[in-house]
Design a protein around this motif. Structure first.
Motif, PDB file in Angstrom:
ATOM      1  N   ASP A  50      86.325   2.819  46.369  1.00  0.00           N
ATOM      2  CA  ASP A  50      87.105   1.921  47.223  1.00  0.00           C
ATOM      3  C   ASP A  50      87.988   2.480  48.145  1.00  0.00           C
ATOM      4  N   ALA A  51      88.519   3.322  48.037  1.00  0.00           N
ATOM      5  CA  ALA A  51      89.620   3.923  48.879  1.00  0.00           C
ATOM      6  C   ALA A  51      88.690   4.534  49.922  1.00  0.00           C
ATOM      7  N   ALA A  52      87.796   5.388  49.461  1.00  0.00           N
ATOM      8  CA  ALA A  52      87.063   6.098  50.645  1.00  0.00           C
ATOM      9  C   ALA A  52      86.295   4.975  51.675  1.00  0.00           C
ATOM     10  N   THR A  53      85.841   4.076  51.133  1.00  0.00           N
ATOM     11  CA  THR A  53      84.923   3.040  52.064  1.00  0.00           C
ATOM     12  C   THR A  53      85.930   2.233  52.865  1.00  0.00           C
ATOM     13  N   LEU A  54      87.048   1.736  52.429  1.00  0.00           N
ATOM     14  CA  LEU A  54      88.317   1.391  53.350  1.00  0.00           C
ATOM     15  C   LEU A  54      88.698   2.085  54.238  1.00  0.00           C
ATOM     16  N   CYS A  55      89.043   3.275  54.063  1.00  0.00           N
ATOM     17  CA  CYS A  55      89.517   4.396  55.011  1.00  0.00           C
ATOM     18  C   CYS A  55      88.379   4.541  56.178  1.00  0.00           C
ATOM     19  N   THR A  56      87.055   4.703  55.585  1.00  0.00           N
ATOM     20  CA  THR A  56      85.873   4.764  56.598  1.00  0.00           C
ATOM     21  C   THR A  56      85.772   3.531  57.583  1.00  0.00           C
ATOM     22  N   SER A  57      86.003   2.530  56.847  1.00  0.00           N
ATOM     23  CA  SER A  57      85.979   1.329  57.827  1.00  0.00           C
ATOM     24  C   SER A  57      87.062   1.390  58.750  1.00  0.00           C
ATOM     25  N   GLU A  58      88.374   1.639  58.481  1.00  0.00           N
ATOM     26  CA  GLU A  58      89.426   1.783  59.555  1.00  0.00           C
ATOM     27  C   GLU A  58      88.979   2.982  60.423  1.00  0.00           C
ATOM     28  N   LEU A  59      88.798   4.153  60.069  1.00  0.00           N
ATOM     29  CA  LEU A  59      88.463   4.675  61.159  1.00  0.00           C
ATOM     30  C   LEU A  59      87.555   4.530  61.946  1.00  0.00           C
ATOM     31  N   VAL A  60      86.257   4.014  61.584  1.00  0.00           N
ATOM     32  CA  VAL A  60      84.941   3.740  62.339  1.00  0.00           C
ATOM     33  C   VAL A  60      85.420   2.721  63.204  1.00  0.00           C
ATOM     34  N   THR A  61      85.970   1.629  62.829  1.00  0.00           N
ATOM     35  CA  THR A  61      86.443   0.772  63.567  1.00  0.00           C
ATOM     36  C   THR A  61      87.224   0.874  64.875  1.00  0.00           C
ATOM     37  N   ASN A  62      88.338   1.739  64.418  1.00  0.00           N
ATOM     38  CA  ASN A  62      89.147   2.181  65.427  1.00  0.00           C
ATOM     39  C   ASN A  62      88.425   2.968  66.631  1.00  0.00           C
ATOM     40  N   ALA A  63      87.365   3.848  66.193  1.00  0.00           N
ATOM     41  CA  ALA A  63      86.558   4.370  66.964  1.00  0.00           C
ATOM     42  C   ALA A  63      85.811   3.558  68.046  1.00  0.00           C
ATOM     43  N   VAL A  64      84.987   2.587  67.439  1.00  0.00           N
ATOM     44  CA  VAL A  64      84.401   1.366  67.956  1.00  0.00           C
ATOM     45  C   VAL A  64      85.330   0.741  68.900  1.00  0.00           C
ATOM     46  N   LEU A  65      86.370   0.158  68.757  1.00  0.00           N
ATOM     47  CA  LEU A  65      87.415  -0.540  69.343  1.00  0.00           C
ATOM     48  C   LEU A  65      88.149   0.449  70.578  1.00  0.00           C
ATOM     49  N   HIS A  66      88.441   1.456  70.235  1.00  0.00           N
ATOM     50  CA  HIS A  66      89.263   2.416  71.142  1.00  0.00           C
ATOM     51  C   HIS A  66      88.733   3.332  71.890  1.00  0.00           C
ATOM     52  N   ALA A  67      87.277   3.858  71.693  1.00  0.00           N
ATOM     53  CA  ALA A  67      86.837   4.886  72.331  1.00  0.00           C
ATOM     54  C   ALA A  67      86.093   4.814  73.509  1.00  0.00           C
ATOM     55  N   HIS A  68      86.103   3.356  74.063  1.00  0.00           N
ATOM     56  CA  HIS A  68      85.566   3.110  75.504  1.00  0.00           C
ATOM     57  C   HIS A  68      83.962   3.161  75.385  1.00  0.00           C
ATOM     58  N   GLY A  69      83.352   2.711  74.509  1.00  0.00           N
ATOM     59  CA  GLY A  69      81.964   2.528  74.452  1.00  0.00           C
ATOM     60  C   GLY A  69      81.132   4.067  74.161  1.00  0.00           C
ATOM     61  N   THR A  70      81.835   4.998  73.635  1.00  0.00           N
ATOM     62  CA  THR A  70      81.115   6.093  73.070  1.00  0.00           C
ATOM     63  C   THR A  70      80.816   6.080  71.699  1.00  0.00           C
ATOM     64  N   ASP A  71      79.812   7.090  71.594  1.00  0.00           N
ATOM     65  CA  ASP A  71      79.448   7.236  69.971  1.00  0.00           C
ATOM     66  C   ASP A  71      80.615   7.768  69.319  1.00  0.00           C
ATOM     67  N   SER A  72      80.525   7.625  68.004  1.00  0.00           N
ATOM     68  CA  SER A  72      81.552   8.465  67.077  1.00  0.00           C
ATOM     69  C   SER A  72      80.679   9.046  66.112  1.00  0.00           C
ATOM     70  N   LEU A  73      81.227  10.057  65.324  1.00  0.00           N
ATOM     71  CA  LEU A  73      80.543  10.929  64.523  1.00  0.00           C
ATOM     72  C   LEU A  73      81.336  10.739  63.125  1.00  0.00           C
ATOM     73  N   LEU A  74      80.722  10.464  62.168  1.00  0.00           N
ATOM     74  CA  LEU A  74      81.518  10.549  60.872  1.00  0.00           C
ATOM     75  C   LEU A  74      81.191  11.807  60.223  1.00  0.00           C
ATOM     76  N   HIS A  75      82.104  12.441  59.987  1.00  0.00           N
ATOM     77  CA  HIS A  75      82.095  13.812  58.921  1.00  0.00           C
ATOM     78  C   HIS A  75      82.621  13.690  57.660  1.00  0.00           C
ATOM     79  N   LEU A  76      81.817  13.569  56.460  1.00  0.00           N
ATOM     80  CA  LEU A  76      82.252  13.424  55.307  1.00  0.00           C
ATOM     81  C   LEU A  76      82.161  14.863  54.659  1.00  0.00           C
ATOM     82  N   THR A  77      83.205  15.750  54.007  1.00  0.00           N
ATOM     83  CA  THR A  77      82.968  16.836  53.409  1.00  0.00           C
ATOM     84  C   THR A  77      83.465  16.502  51.840  1.00  0.00           C
TER      85      THR A  77
END
Length: 148
Positions: A44-71
């Motif tokens: 639950d916590a990991a998927t919510l954090c993932t959603s927030e991080l990727v959503t911010n990248a989609v909204l604020h990175a000016h049309g660039t790809d983002s890369l999710l790295h899970l360790t």
């Protein structure tokens, strides 16, 4: 007999295009990895954090790809989303009735303050100047499940 998997950390990576579907795909990716390793307590916590991080990248990175790295490590996971914008995320005033402004607050609460940013970008983003926004979650049950 297959050779035993090396001890964690184990890295997993997903490239996310600047599309509205990327947060959902990233959540499903993280959930699949955690389930396969028996780390359901972090889902639950990991998927919510993932959603927030990727959503911010989609909204604020000016049309660039983002890369999710899970360790995945024995007692914690680290999620990092790299994007092509060097601008650091800035908390905004939370509007309890609004749709925006809760992402960094949620990260703070869900991770007990274990989140931050790092300058630069991941090699998978073609060397564009950018940043990584990361968070960490700990597990009460150390990872012992075999990955083979």
């Amino acid at each position: 007999m297959p050779e035993a998997a090396p001890a964690p950390p184990h890295p997993y990576t997903l490239t996310c295009p600047p599309l509205p579907t990327s947060p959902r795909m990233a959540r499903e990716f993280v959930a699949a990895v955690l389930r396969s390793l028996g780390l359901d307590e972090l889902l639950d916590a990991a998927t919510l954090c993932t959603s927030e991080l990727v959503t911010n990248a989609v909204l604020h990175a000016h049309g660039t790809d983002s890369l999710l790295h899970l360790t995945v490590e024995p007692t914690r996971i680290r999620l990092t989303v790299y994007d092509g914008s060097p601008a650091k995320p800035a908390p905004t005033d939370r509007d309890d009735d609004g749709e925006n402004g809760r992402g960094l607050w949620l990260l703070e609460v869900l991770t007990d303050g274990r989140w931050g940013t790092e300058p630069g970008t991941s090699p998978g983003l073609n060397g564009r100047e950018g940043k990584g926004v990361w968070c960490e979650l700990t597990t009460s049950t150390p990872l012992t499940r075999s990955l083979s």
